[in-house]
Design a protein around this motif. Structure first.
Motif, PDB file in Angstrom:
ATOM      1  N   GLY A 258       0.841  -1.152  -0.148  1.00  0.00           N
ATOM      2  CA  GLY A 258      -0.011   0.000   0.043  1.00  0.00           C
ATOM      3  C   GLY A 258       0.802   1.265   0.004  1.00  0.00           C
ATOM      4  N   PRO A 259       0.312   2.547  -0.248  1.00  0.00           N
ATOM      5  CA  PRO A 259      -1.110   2.803  -0.124  1.00  0.00           C
ATOM      6  C   PRO A 259      -1.896   2.519  -1.606  1.00  0.00           C
ATOM      7  CG  PRO A 259       0.032   4.757   0.006  1.00  0.00           C
ATOM      8  CD  PRO A 259       0.989   3.842   0.044  1.00  0.00           C
ATOM      9  N   THR A 261      -3.916   1.062  -4.789  1.00  0.00           N
ATOM     10  CA  THR A 261      -4.835  -0.088  -4.944  1.00  0.00           C
ATOM     11  C   THR A 261      -4.161  -1.039  -5.938  1.00  0.00           C
ATOM     12  OG1 THR A 261      -5.617   1.484  -6.880  1.00  0.00           O
ATOM     13  CG2 THR A 261      -6.568   1.845  -4.697  1.00  0.00           C
ATOM     14  N   GLY A 277      -5.931  -7.205   6.200  1.00  0.00           N
ATOM     15  CA  GLY A 277      -5.286  -5.964   6.058  1.00  0.00           C
ATOM     16  C   GLY A 277      -4.643  -5.407   7.547  1.00  0.00           C
ATOM     17  N   SER A 413      -0.636  -1.404   4.159  1.00  0.00           N
ATOM     18  CA  SER A 413      -1.555  -2.226   3.999  1.00  0.00           C
ATOM     19  C   SER A 413      -1.925  -2.391   2.620  1.00  0.00           C
ATOM     20  CB  SER A 413      -2.722  -2.202   4.782  1.00  0.00           C
ATOM     21  OG  SER A 413      -3.397  -3.296   4.993  1.00  0.00           O
ATOM     22  N   SER A 414      -1.807  -3.574   1.905  1.00  0.00           N
ATOM     23  CA  SER A 414      -2.129  -3.522   0.415  1.00  0.00           C
ATOM     24  C   SER A 414      -3.574  -3.565   0.125  1.00  0.00           C
ATOM     25  CB  SER A 414      -1.874  -5.077   0.009  1.00  0.00           C
ATOM     26  OG  SER A 414      -0.471  -4.854  -0.182  1.00  0.00           O
ATOM     27  N   ARG A 415      -4.017  -2.792  -0.883  1.00  0.00           N
ATOM     28  CA  ARG A 415      -5.441  -2.787  -1.095  1.00  0.00           C
ATOM     29  C   ARG A 415      -5.924  -3.440  -2.373  1.00  0.00           C
ATOM     30  NH1 ARG A 415      -3.095   1.124   2.498  1.00  0.00           N
ATOM     31  NH2 ARG A 415      -4.166   2.960   2.720  1.00  0.00           N
ATOM     32  N   THR A 496     -12.106  -1.547  -0.751  1.00  0.00           N
ATOM     33  CA  THR A 496     -10.960  -1.951  -1.032  1.00  0.00           C
ATOM     34  C   THR A 496      -9.719  -1.601  -0.185  1.00  0.00           C
ATOM     35  OG1 THR A 496     -10.972  -0.122  -2.730  1.00  0.00           O
ATOM     36  CG2 THR A 496     -11.465  -2.010  -3.561  1.00  0.00           C
ATOM     37  N   GLU A 497      -9.796  -0.964   0.790  1.00  0.00           N
ATOM     38  CA  GLU A 497      -9.156  -0.732   2.043  1.00  0.00           C
ATOM     39  C   GLU A 497      -9.388  -1.412   3.377  1.00  0.00           C
ATOM     40  OE1 GLU A 497      -8.480   3.220   2.804  1.00  0.00           O
ATOM     41  OE2 GLU A 497      -8.016   3.870   0.877  1.00  0.00           O
ATOM     42  N   GLN A 498     -10.483  -1.561   3.806  1.00  0.00           N
ATOM     43  CA  GLN A 498     -10.918  -2.119   5.012  1.00  0.00           C
ATOM     44  C   GLN A 498     -11.764  -3.451   4.969  1.00  0.00           C
ATOM     45  OE1 GLN A 498     -13.502  -0.306   7.824  1.00  0.00           O
ATOM     46  NE2 GLN A 498     -14.284   0.975   6.074  1.00  0.00           N
TER      47      GLN A 498
END
Length: 715
Positions: A258-259, A261, A277, A413-415, A496-498
């Motif tokens: 991340g960050p 996408t 994540g 954290s990967s998205r 897509t983040e959480q």
């Protein structure tokens, strides 16, 4: 037209040529088999190709075999009729970032729920760098495992060259049971060492470790590892899906790319695994300020330092000053160790020490074992120059302020989403910043999705103890349905983040409502008039009847939602309802569309993630590009890459790293299909082609052009 995994023979000449592959060099490949078992195939080839070494057999979670040999020998086996697909080894690595001491160090106390369940009787397999099973906090719970690097029954961390600590840290988060307590302190830990010195390993070992863990009857497997291929059809992802089919809950770290996408990598792309994540919990962070200046410097503590808890202003000085008493001292990096520098400043009366790096990048260091009563931190070179100019030269004192950080996703954290199937990932968030846990010889703070995943593995162990009849799908549903959404500075963080949100262990243990699937993946919209329905199962896990209400997402031109009217669900009852989206493509903008459908029941709010994609977006169209010495034919090189969607044209140009001198056009392909593509290249080769190169891959999709660069090394 090339097909997936079809070999395409091309004759291309580079300007300088290539070095001929060494015919005696041994290579390992993975063969996926059809209409035969690994054991049968091994017997079949033992007499025909006796010089080949069978590295691993996979019959439980992947029908295949890993074989090591020279290119000429492997060429023969690859052509046998029993072989369905062939894969080169992929490299996997741990998913932790640098050591971190910025801010508050966290332990698993932050996630362990108020419950009598402790994970007792639940088997958790840690597929990682091994585990230091002599650690006093892990001795009680460690029950065994296997070493896929040294092929023995002692999966100990690498202790000498390339020493590791990652697996021990992961195991402690799950089930430490001593001075430190893990999320599930009575769970049984089994270690499977698939990553060797330096925390690196191959797909051969990872798949073999999954196989061993499933055969040993693990209830939960934790995979805090991954690669950068964002696609669902790689062998490790298939192995994870098969393990889940056989009844094992598999937890996978999302990755630390991340960050940006579209950075989820295999096997976190598995649709059935729980992909985790990393979140940063709310905390106060010290920052350094100088009166009259707007700039603020974050405090980067060295490992082993006491917290930076200064409450007064202090004058600044440099180490060359003879009078350090009562001052904050700037000490340049180099010459002696950080511990020696800090001790020397303390002896002369310093109140705190700032180590100044020689470059403009964060300095990660340690003074472990020194136990100084003053804080020791680091600053970059430019920050040190600023402190000298604005502090020492201007005779201004340094002040410490405490700033509050919100509970949010960690920047590294990967998205998601996942390419090809356009699924929402990650599924859930857990603590992953400054997590302190067991390491060989003591305890240490690390950060990364590697630290977040074992929190969820621990929660899964608690759920399995509390509900022994729950399947992996049930455990995933309960975790996702009960998660709490995190808010960003201006709006809710997107799916897509959480994913479904931040894990809520107590609610997952005693759920009121399950919603399955945990996310609505509508896919990519290609039609001018798109319409798709997804069936959703709502199950009442509580003891009283519930009335369920679903709220339509916000209205948008060209887009219409149909959600069910309110309905009642009796205790233990489940109902299937349909959620439909319709759209007129010309009215809806390109890109990823995502959000949440709000669900209300019994005074509780649930949030169901959704995602669909319109035409071209900003995801990587090409991933996993590699060039390697060919083992299947006599061609000089084999290429392989993953396409997230069909492409009209693809070309590859090669440049010298550093000078970027153009070496020539390597490859031209037309009409490529989505998914994995591979082929062969014949070249006029010379012996002077060694070193680092940059392969620039240009792909054309519906008259749009995208370019990506990949590092290539020829020995």
């Amino acid at each position: 037209m090339p097909l997936k995994l079809a070999a395409i023979l091309l004759t291309i000449t580079l300007l300088t040529g290539f070095r001929q592959p060494d015919p005696s060099e041994e290579i390992t490949i993975i063969l996926e088999l059809k209409d035969t078992t690994a054991a049968e195939f091994r017997q079949h080839i033992s007499s025909r190709l006796p010089r080949l070494e069978v590295v691993a057999e996979y019959e439980t979670i992947f029908n295949g075999i890993a074989v090591k040999g020279t290119p000429q020998e492997l060429e023969k086996i690859a052509r046998l009729g029993e072989v369905a697909n062939q894969f080169p080894e992929q490299t996997y690595k741990t998913q932790e970032t640098q050591l971190s001491s910025r801010g508050v160090e966290l332990t698993t106390d932050t996630l362990r729920p108020d419950t009598t369940f402790t994970g007792e009787g639940v088997k958790v397999g840690v597929i990682d760098t091994g585990v230091d099973h002599t650690h006093p906090d892990l001795q009680l719970n460690y029950k065994g495992g296997f070493d896929l690097i040294d092929f023995d029954d002692d999966p100990m961390e690498t202790m000498e060259d390339g020493a590791t600590l990652h697996g021990t840290h992961v195991a402690g988060v799950i089930a430490a049971n001593g001075d430190m307590k893990g999320v599930a302190p009575d769970a049984e830990i089994y270690a499977y060492r698939a990553l060797g010195p330096g925390g690196m390993g191959s797909s051969v070992q990872v798949i073999a470790a999954i196989e061993e863990a499933v055969e040993d009857g693990m209830d939960v497997i934790n995979l805090s590892l991954g690669n950068d291929v964002n696609g669902p059809d790689w062998p490790t992802t298939k192995a994870v899906d098969r393990a889940i089919e056989l009844g094992t809950t598999v937890i996978v770290a999302a990755g630390n790319a991340g960050p940006d996408t579209w950075t989820i990598g295999s096997p976190a792309t598995s649709p059935n695994a729980i992909t985790v994540g990393a979140s940063a919990l709310p905390a106060e962070h010290p920052v350094l300020t100088i009166k009259g200046e707007d700039k603020k410097l974050g405090v980067q503590l060295l490992q082993g330092s006491k917290p930076w808890d200064l409450t007064r202003k202090y004058p600044l000085t440099e180490m060359a000053d003879r009078r350090l008493s009562g001052k904050i001292v700037l000490v340049p990096r180099g010459g002696t160790s950080f511990a020696e520098k800090a001790k020397a400043a303390y002896v002369k009366g310093a109140e705190a020490v700032l180590i100044v790096n020689t470059a403009d990048e964060p300095l990660q260091g340690s003074i472990d074992g020194l136990k100084l009563p003053i804080p020791v931190a680091a600053v970059t070179k430019s920050e040190g120059d600023w402190l000298i100019e604005k502090g020492i030269a201007a005779d201004q004192w340094l002040e410490t302020e405490q700033t509050k950080a919100d509970h949010t996703i960690a920047p590294f954290s990967s998205r998601g989403p996942v390419t090809s199937n356009w699924n929402v990932k990650p599924d859930v968030l857990a603590p992953g910043v400054n997590v302190i846990s067991t390491v060989p010889g003591g305890y240490q703070a690390l950060q990364g999705t590697s630290m977040a995943a074992p929190h969820i593995a621990g929660v899964a162990a608690l759920l399995k103890e509390a509900h022994p009849d729950w399947s992996p799908a049930d455990i995933k549903t309960s975790i996702m349905s009960s998660a709490d959404l995190l808010e960003g500075k201006e709006e809710t963080l997107p799916p897509t983040e959480q994913g479904a949100g931040y894990v809520n262990p107590e609610a997952a243990l005693d759920p009121e409502l399950w919603i399955n699937p945990g996310a609505l993946n509508f896919g990519k919209v290609d039609e001018d008039f798109f319409r798709k329905k997804i069936q959703v199962t709502v199950e009442n896990q509580g003891n009283v009847s519930q009335t369920v209400r679903m709220k339509q997402p916000s209205k948008q031109t060209g887009l219409a939602w149909t959600v069910p009217a309110s309905f009642s669900v009796a205790p233990g009852e489940e109902k299937q309802v349909l959620i439909e989206v319709q759209m007129t493509k010309s009215f809806v903008k390109d890109g990823v569309h995502e959000g949440y459908i709000e669900v209300e029941s019994g005074g509780e709010e649930y949030n169901l993630p959704f995602l669909f994609m319109m035409d071209i977006s900003d995801y990587e169209k090409v991933s996993g590009f590699e060039l390697y010495k060919d083992w299947e034919t006599k061609a000089d090189l084999t290429y392989r890459f993953n396409l997230s969607e069909a492409a009209d044209h693809l070309s590859v140009d090669l440049y010298r790293a550093g000078t970027m001198f153009h070496q020539g056009n390597l490859l031209e392909l037309e009409d490529l299909e989505e998914g994995m593509n591979e082929g062969e290249i014949e070249l006029e080769m010379s012996d002077d082609f060694k070193g680092a190169y940059i392969a620039v891959v240009t792909v054309e999709i519906e008259e749009e052009t995208f370019s990506y660069s990949f590092q290539i090394q020829f020995q």
